[in-house]
Design a protein around this motif. Structure first.
Motif, PDB file in Angstrom:
ATOM      1  N   ARG A  53     -24.947 -30.794  28.183  1.00  0.00           N
ATOM      2  CA  ARG A  53     -25.083 -30.444  29.598  1.00  0.00           C
ATOM      3  C   ARG A  53     -25.125 -28.924  29.785  1.00  0.00           C
ATOM      4  O   ARG A  53     -25.744 -28.417  30.702  1.00  0.00           O
ATOM      5  N   PHE A  54     -24.456 -28.204  28.927  1.00  0.00           N
ATOM      6  CA  PHE A  54     -24.432 -26.747  29.064  1.00  0.00           C
ATOM      7  C   PHE A  54     -25.153 -26.070  27.911  1.00  0.00           C
ATOM      8  O   PHE A  54     -24.806 -24.980  27.504  1.00  0.00           O
ATOM      9  N   GLY A  55     -26.155 -26.728  27.380  1.00  0.00           N
ATOM     10  CA  GLY A  55     -26.794 -26.188  26.199  1.00  0.00           C
ATOM     11  C   GLY A  55     -26.100 -26.740  24.980  1.00  0.00           C
ATOM     12  O   GLY A  55     -25.250 -27.623  25.085  1.00  0.00           O
ATOM     13  N   GLY A  56     -26.471 -26.213  23.817  1.00  0.00           N
ATOM     14  CA  GLY A  56     -25.879 -26.759  22.602  1.00  0.00           C
ATOM     15  C   GLY A  56     -26.525 -28.084  22.232  1.00  0.00           C
ATOM     16  O   GLY A  56     -27.485 -28.536  22.867  1.00  0.00           O
ATOM     17  N   PHE A 257     -34.542 -22.241  26.163  1.00  0.00           N
ATOM     18  CA  PHE A 257     -33.273 -21.716  25.643  1.00  0.00           C
ATOM     19  C   PHE A 257     -32.463 -21.012  26.722  1.00  0.00           C
ATOM     20  O   PHE A 257     -31.260 -21.183  26.827  1.00  0.00           O
ATOM     21  N   PHE A 258     -33.116 -20.198  27.557  1.00  0.00           N
ATOM     22  CA  PHE A 258     -32.356 -19.345  28.461  1.00  0.00           C
ATOM     23  C   PHE A 258     -32.178 -19.909  29.861  1.00  0.00           C
ATOM     24  O   PHE A 258     -31.276 -19.519  30.570  1.00  0.00           O
ATOM     25  N   GLU A 259     -33.061 -20.782  30.298  1.00  0.00           N
ATOM     26  CA  GLU A 259     -32.950 -21.305  31.659  1.00  0.00           C
ATOM     27  C   GLU A 259     -32.537 -22.773  31.645  1.00  0.00           C
ATOM     28  O   GLU A 259     -31.595 -23.165  32.298  1.00  0.00           O
ATOM     29  N   ARG A 261     -31.464 -24.533  29.146  1.00  0.00           N
ATOM     30  CA  ARG A 261     -30.388 -24.805  28.200  1.00  0.00           C
ATOM     31  C   ARG A 261     -30.687 -26.055  27.385  1.00  0.00           C
ATOM     32  O   ARG A 261     -29.798 -26.808  27.033  1.00  0.00           O
ATOM     33  N   TRP A 263     -31.714 -26.784  24.113  1.00  0.00           N
ATOM     34  CA  TRP A 263     -31.981 -26.240  22.789  1.00  0.00           C
ATOM     35  C   TRP A 263     -32.822 -27.170  21.911  1.00  0.00           C
ATOM     36  O   TRP A 263     -33.737 -26.693  21.244  1.00  0.00           O
TER      37      TRP A 263
ATOM     38  N   GLU B  80     -26.550 -18.603  32.553  1.00  0.00           N
ATOM     39  CA  GLU B  80     -26.864 -19.447  31.394  1.00  0.00           C
ATOM     40  C   GLU B  80     -26.405 -18.778  30.107  1.00  0.00           C
ATOM     41  O   GLU B  80     -25.876 -19.423  29.196  1.00  0.00           O
ATOM     42  N   VAL B  83     -22.528 -18.910  29.873  1.00  0.00           N
ATOM     43  CA  VAL B  83     -22.081 -20.293  29.661  1.00  0.00           C
ATOM     44  C   VAL B  83     -22.372 -20.722  28.220  1.00  0.00           C
ATOM     45  O   VAL B  83     -21.551 -21.373  27.571  1.00  0.00           O
ATOM     46  N   ALA B  84     -23.536 -20.302  27.706  1.00  0.00           N
ATOM     47  CA  ALA B  84     -23.866 -20.622  26.314  1.00  0.00           C
ATOM     48  C   ALA B  84     -22.825 -20.002  25.380  1.00  0.00           C
ATOM     49  O   ALA B  84     -22.368 -20.635  24.437  1.00  0.00           O
ATOM     50  N   TYR B 103     -21.242 -22.652  38.381  1.00  0.00           N
ATOM     51  CA  TYR B 103     -20.949 -22.609  36.948  1.00  0.00           C
ATOM     52  C   TYR B 103     -19.441 -22.618  36.704  1.00  0.00           C
ATOM     53  O   TYR B 103     -18.978 -23.198  35.723  1.00  0.00           O
ATOM     54  N   ALA B 106     -18.533 -26.202  36.892  1.00  0.00           N
ATOM     55  CA  ALA B 106     -18.917 -26.940  35.687  1.00  0.00           C
ATOM     56  C   ALA B 106     -17.986 -26.609  34.523  1.00  0.00           C
ATOM     57  O   ALA B 106     -17.541 -27.503  33.796  1.00  0.00           O
ATOM     58  N   LEU B 107     -17.676 -25.339  34.357  1.00  0.00           N
ATOM     59  CA  LEU B 107     -16.778 -24.926  33.267  1.00  0.00           C
ATOM     60  C   LEU B 107     -15.375 -25.502  33.485  1.00  0.00           C
ATOM     61  O   LEU B 107     -14.712 -25.934  32.543  1.00  0.00           O
ATOM     62  N   GLU B 109     -14.619 -28.271  35.086  1.00  0.00           N
ATOM     63  CA  GLU B 109     -14.635 -29.708  34.803  1.00  0.00           C
ATOM     64  C   GLU B 109     -14.643 -29.976  33.296  1.00  0.00           C
ATOM     65  O   GLU B 109     -14.208 -31.032  32.850  1.00  0.00           O
ATOM     66  N   GLN B 110     -15.157 -29.033  32.533  1.00  0.00           N
ATOM     67  CA  GLN B 110     -15.183 -29.196  31.078  1.00  0.00           C
ATOM     68  C   GLN B 110     -13.850 -28.831  30.431  1.00  0.00           C
ATOM     69  O   GLN B 110     -13.717 -28.901  29.216  1.00  0.00           O
ATOM     70  N   ASP B 187     -33.109 -21.191  38.209  1.00  0.00           N
ATOM     71  CA  ASP B 187     -32.030 -22.094  38.554  1.00  0.00           C
ATOM     72  C   ASP B 187     -32.355 -22.916  39.794  1.00  0.00           C
ATOM     73  O   ASP B 187     -33.383 -23.564  39.864  1.00  0.00           O
ATOM     74  N   ASP B 348     -22.218 -27.579  41.500  1.00  0.00           N
ATOM     75  CA  ASP B 348     -22.725 -28.111  40.235  1.00  0.00           C
ATOM     76  C   ASP B 348     -23.043 -29.593  40.403  1.00  0.00           C
ATOM     77  O   ASP B 348     -22.320 -30.316  41.072  1.00  0.00           O
TER      78      ASP B 348
END
Lengths: 298, 367
Positions: A53-56, A257-259, A261, A263, B80, B83-84, B103, B106-107, B109-110, B187, B348
């Motif tokens: 959800r957040f990339g990866g 990759f940047f928007e 997410r 990958w 982004e 967060v990455a 964000y 979202a963070l 909640e994680q 976004d 989010d």
């Protein structure tokens, strides 16, 4: 492998030839494995998983990323990139050939000056040169000022933020990469071959067409690769000079990759781009080899 | 053969490493730590990640002088991006991160964010009461707001010939404005004008509403000069564009160069965006981190944001201390809290965020 090329070679010799290159090849092979095979392998590995959800990467096996490539949207962007990069390459060849030919014909002193002039723009930051084009091409820019000043047009022409502007930007950026290999191949030509043709009665045009041109094709092909490969994957110029309205594969990869997410899909696109470009290079090498080996045998 | 085996072993090692890194990234603690209000801050260090040019240059030195915390400021370019970095490993080495509200949600909640210890952030009382009840984090459990604002139309009346009032002025421009407008493309802001013009929520996850928005955006695309998230105000100043979709603060950069430029929040409404400060659960210096948030919420410190980057701050004391001449020059700074609260906070959307990601990709890639 070596024995198939030299079926008559004695067995002992084959063995020695088979092992001898190893110490010499090792540094190159290690380099290739570390910086090419492993990263590309990892990239390929990632293409079969899901995005988090957040990339990866979420390690659930899927073919979705490859299936997504077949969607008309992405096929369209890939084709568009090939067409744009192809046009840029063709124009670079048409403009770069006479340039390289002229430079090769200069006296050594002026040749150095001309070559420095070709390379000089590379000494300035890529982004600064891109912004310079924005200043040149916009409605109030120099090009429009000259066109109106000379009475060629009444109102400013919209040139910036169009696909044509992208072609101009890419062409400007990569033209030197066409000129240099062409110059190298033209400069290496044995002048006596041309003289022989002239002595045998060929007109200058015919001497060029039958002697110079065919012998410079490998250089031209190298130049085409040098231009096509970076033009295909550039994303800054479509963004800045194209106004983000026409996107190329490079933009897609960057955005994934940047928007987005995403990958795994970004990796899939990047891998596809790599595969496409490797195919182009393999074809170029094969054609080039045939051309250089052909005339000698015949 | 040995070479092949070594490659396979190396590849397997890399893959195992990738698995290991990804599997230990979800370790957020649930237990609320008790922080020591009398901790010796001079023994703590702090790494703060923030957008470039978004805080005073000497912030680290000043905070260190006041509290003794050895502070390092690092930059990120986008939400982004940070967060990455925060999700890539269990401990990113960052203690405080600046992210936009959705964000932070979202963070949080994680499980990646620490609950704020309000006892260590008494300066929270300087905030507008409304700034404690924002939809992405009611009660400011995980985040404290740093700056806020809205999105609207930034335009040059001399080039448009009229004052736009609606998102439709941008979506379906008058013939003379075709090729003279720009839109934001990152976004959630790309879809906003189309969603709002159709009377829908900017947080919608309804497929039909999003499909309608996409259709409108594709129609609008052919009328645009460009998609532009960074230089739209300079296009206005140069006269290339007559009207651009803009964040209120950024419109001010245009106004700074050409005072005739105006900003309007369209009548259909807009979004409320908030940039926040968060403390990472993985931080080993939470007392120092709370002290940092408290320091920023000091009215004098936060005034810098309004005076230097021309963004509104949710800090009542800081906004009331602003020089009226500044608000006169930059009318967007005068948008009241009530007016801001009428806008819809971006929240989010969880997995549904991907619907917007796909929408953006499709609109931007289609010719």
């Amino acid at each position: 492998m070596t024995s198939t090329n030299h079926p008559a070679a004695p067995a002992a010799r084959t063995v020695r030839r088979g092992l001898a290159p190893v110490p010499f090849l090792a540094p190159g092979m290690i380099y290739l494995i570390l910086f090419m095979a492993l990263p590309v392998g990892l990239l390929a590995f990632y293409t079969f998983f899901k995005r988090g959800r957040f990339g990866g990467i979420v390690f659930e096996f899927t073919f979705d990323n490859w299936a997504k490539l077949l969607e008309p949207l992405y096929v369209g962007v890939i084709l568009q990139s090939i067409v744009l990069a192809g046009i840029v390459t063709l124009l670079a060849l048409l403009i770069g050939y006479p340039m390289a030919y002229a430079i090769a014909g200069l006296s050594p002193k002026w040749r150095t000056v001309a070559l420095i002039a070709v390379v000089l723009p590379f000494w300035t930051n890529f982004l600064i040169r891109t912004y310079a084009w924005i200043l040149l091409l916009n409605n109030a820019g120099w090009v429009n000022q000259w066109l109106q000043g000379l009475g060629i047009t009444d109102a400013p022409i919209s040139m910036l933020y169009t696909p044509q502007a992208i072609v101009v930007g890419l062409l400007y950026m990569y033209l030197p990469l066409m000129v240099l290999p062409l110059y190298a191949s033209l400069q290496q030509l044995d002048p006596s071959l041309r003289e022989a043709a002239t002595n045998l009665g060929a007109t200058p045009w015919r001497a060029f067409r039958t002697v110079t041109l065919p012998l410079s094709i490998p250089g031209a092909l190298t130049g085409c690769i040098f231009v096509f490969v970076p033009a295909m994957s550039n994303f800054v110029i479509p963004e800045l000079i194209g106004g983000g309205k026409t996107i190329m594969v490079g933009n897609l990869v960057r955005d994934q990759f940047f928007e987005a997410r995403d990958w795994p899909f970004g990796a899939t696109l990047a891998l596809l781009l790599t595969i496409l470009l490797v195919i182009v290079i393999v074809v170029q090498t094969a054609v080039s080899r045939r051309l250089t080996e052909g005339p000698r045998r015949g | 053969m040995t070479t092949t085996r070594r490659i396979v072993a190396a590849a397997a090692g890399t893959i195992a490493l990738a698995f290991a890194v990804s599997s230990c990234s979800s370790g957020g603690g649930d237990a609320v730590e008790t922080l020591d209000p009398n901790a010796d801050l001079s023994e703590q260090t702090l790494t703060v990640s923030i957008w470039a040019d978004y805080s005073p240059e000497d912030l680290a030195e000043k905070f260190e002088a006041e509290t003794g915390v050895k502070t390092t400021i690092v930059n990120h370019t986008t939400n982004e991006d940070i967060v990455a970095k925060l999700t890539a490993s269990a401990d990113s080495g960052i203690d405080v991160a600046f992210v936009s509200g959705q964000y932070a949600q979202a963070l949080g909640e994680q499980g990646l964010l620490a609950e704020l210890d309000k006892g260590l952030i008494p300066n929270e009382e300087n905030l507008y009461p409304e700034a404690l009840e924002l939809a992405y984090d009611p009660g400011n459990v995980y985040s404290e707001p740093y700056a806020w604002g809205t999105t609207g139309l930034c335009y040059r009346p001399d080039l448009t010939g009229y004052d736009p009032t609606s998102w439709n002025d941008l979506l379906n421009p008058k013939p003379e404005l075709v090729g003279k407008t720009t839109m934001l493309s990152t976004d959630r802001w790309l879809a906003e004008p189309a969603l709002k013009a159709a009377g829908n929520s900017i947080n919608t996850t309804d497929d039909d509403e999003l499909a309608a928005a996409k259709e409108q955006l594709l129609k609008t695309k052919s009328t645009l000069l460009a998609y532009d998230d960074t230089t739209f105000y300079s296009k206005l100043v140069s006269g290339e564009a007559a009207m651009v979709q803009a964040w209120d603060g950024w419109c001010n950069y245009g106004i700074a160069e050409d005072p005739s430029i105006k900003f309007v929040v369209p009548e259909e409404g807009s979004d409320l965006w908030v940039d926040t400060m968060t403390v990472l659960e993985s931080s080993k210096n939470k007392e120092a981190a709370m002290a940092f948030l408290n320091y920023i919420l000091d009215p004098e410190v936060q005034t810098w944001v309004a005076e230097n980057i021309l963004y509104k701050v949710p800090n009542k004391a800081a906004m009331e201390a602003l020089d009226p001449a500044l608000i006169e020059s930059y009318p967007t700074l005068g948008i009241t809290v009530d007016e801001l609260m009428e806008q819809e906070a971006i929240v989010d959307l969880g997995e549904d965020t991907l619907k917007y990601v796909d929408l953006n990709a499709e609109v931007l890639a289609t010719n």
